[in-house]
Design a protein around this motif. Structure first.
Motif, PDB file in Angstrom:
ATOM      1  N   VAL A 101       0.830  -1.210   0.000  1.00 56.29           N
ATOM      2  CA  VAL A 101       0.000   0.000   0.000  1.00 56.29           C
ATOM      3  C   VAL A 101       0.864   1.259   0.000  1.00 56.29           C
ATOM      4  N   ALA A 102       1.964   1.219   0.728  1.00 55.91           N
ATOM      5  CA  ALA A 102       2.820   2.407   0.868  1.00 55.91           C
ATOM      6  C   ALA A 102       3.477   2.815  -0.439  1.00 55.91           C
ATOM      7  N   TRP A 103       3.531   1.911  -1.388  1.00 55.90           N
ATOM      8  CA  TRP A 103       4.198   2.170  -2.664  1.00 55.90           C
ATOM      9  C   TRP A 103       3.217   2.333  -3.828  1.00 55.90           C
ATOM     10  N   TYR A 140       5.399   4.860   3.782  1.00 53.54           N
ATOM     11  CA  TYR A 140       5.102   5.934   2.828  1.00 53.54           C
ATOM     12  C   TYR A 140       5.910   7.186   3.153  1.00 53.54           C
ATOM     13  N   TRP A 141       5.925   7.573   4.417  1.00 54.62           N
ATOM     14  CA  TRP A 141       6.680   8.762   4.817  1.00 54.62           C
ATOM     15  C   TRP A 141       8.172   8.586   4.558  1.00 54.62           C
ATOM     16  N   LEU A 142       8.686   7.412   4.852  1.00 56.95           N
ATOM     17  CA  LEU A 142      10.119   7.168   4.649  1.00 56.95           C
ATOM     18  C   LEU A 142      10.489   7.186   3.173  1.00 56.95           C
ATOM     19  N   ARG A 143       9.688   6.551   2.350  1.00 55.05           N
ATOM     20  CA  ARG A 143      10.033   6.482   0.920  1.00 55.05           C
ATOM     21  C   ARG A 143       9.891   7.831   0.236  1.00 55.05           C
ATOM     22  N   THR A 144       9.036   8.696   0.790  1.00 50.66           N
ATOM     23  CA  THR A 144       8.842  10.031   0.208  1.00 50.66           C
ATOM     24  C   THR A 144       9.622  11.096   0.975  1.00 50.66           C
TER      25      THR A 144
END
Length: 262
Positions: A101-103, A140-144
């Motif tokens: 979901v985060a990606w 999500y926060w980490l990847r963005t």
């Protein structure tokens, strides 16, 4: 996604056997994918190919009815029910399957909403929903790059109420043969394992050495670590050796969709 799967495979051989020791070999013939990988694939397949989360989870788990480590009793009954209904679980299964979901969503509100939807078919207890939302949101926060490692502990406590235990306390619990099977235990433990790490492999090793539910703790830690670190190519290649073609096809579709090579 592959970060979670690597963690699952590496942790699989320790879940019901001798405790891991420092310097353990990451991949051995005793390793295999577990229900964590199957369910993670199911969530990705649902989003990528327009299936309901419930249908995709049932379909994938029925294809692999006896995975390494098995399914939890209530989830097993849910998988093989003719009319599966949510059963109020707050098990860590809600958090271990949510990483796609985060990606696959680029809007923060969507990530939060979809993360909860992935848990609702089975793990619809408020703590199950919270665990899924927390891990998806952090990934999500980490990847963005919307959060730093230094900000995570306070943010997690404010937003989700988790107090992140020290690594010393986590290892003490593990040494007492306690099996952390709930979101309330495993999610904050996995977050700490990630926070203490220096790179992807280090994160997986820290999580596995915490013992207990080694595959799921390493799965969740691996999901967080993938969003922050580069995964060494040899680890990806090795993990692929354990996976059947139909799973590899979903993984390739996933990374093609997000525009990353794997």
């Amino acid at each position: 996604m592959i970060g979670a799967i690597i963690g699952d495979i590496v942790g699989s051989r320790f879940e019901f056997s001798e405790p891991p020791k420092p310097g353990f070999k990451l991949f051995t013939p005793e390793c295999d994918f577990t229900d964590d990988t199957i369910c993670t694939i199911a969530i990705a397949d649902a989003i990528l190919n327009g299936k309901s989360y419930k249908d995709s989870l049932q379909q994938w788990c029925r294809r692999y009815p006896v995975p390494t480590g098995g399914y939890g009793n209530r989830f097993h009954d849910w998988v093989f029910s003719d009319n599966p209904q949510p059963y109020g679980s707050f098990g860590n299964g809600a958090a271990m399957r949510v990483s796609p979901v985060a990606w696959l969503f680029d809007d923060y509100q969507q990530v939060k909403e979809e993360s909860r939807r992935t848990a609702e078919p089975s793990h619809n207890h408020p703590e199950g929903l919270k665990g899924a939302e927390c891990i998806a949101t952090l990934c999500y926060w980490l990847r963005t790059c919307r959060i730093t490692k230094a900000e995570i502990e306070n943010k997690v406590e404010r937003m989700w109420g988790y107090k992140i235990p020290s690594l010393k306390d986590i290892y003490k619990i593990g040494s007492e043969n306690h099996f952390d099977g709930t979101c309330m235990e495993t999610v904050p433990m996995a977050i700490r394992c990630f926070l203490e790490s220096q790179n992807f492999e280090d994160a997986i090793r820290i999580a596995v050495l915490a013992d207990g539910d080694t595959d799921t703790k390493a799965d969740i830690t691996g999901a967080l670590a993938e969003a922050f670190y580069q995964i060494p190519e040899p680890l990806i290649e090795k993990a692929f050796e354990y996976l059947p073609d139909e799973m590899l096809n979903i993984i390739i579709q996933f990374y093609t969709h997000i525009g990353e090579d794997i």
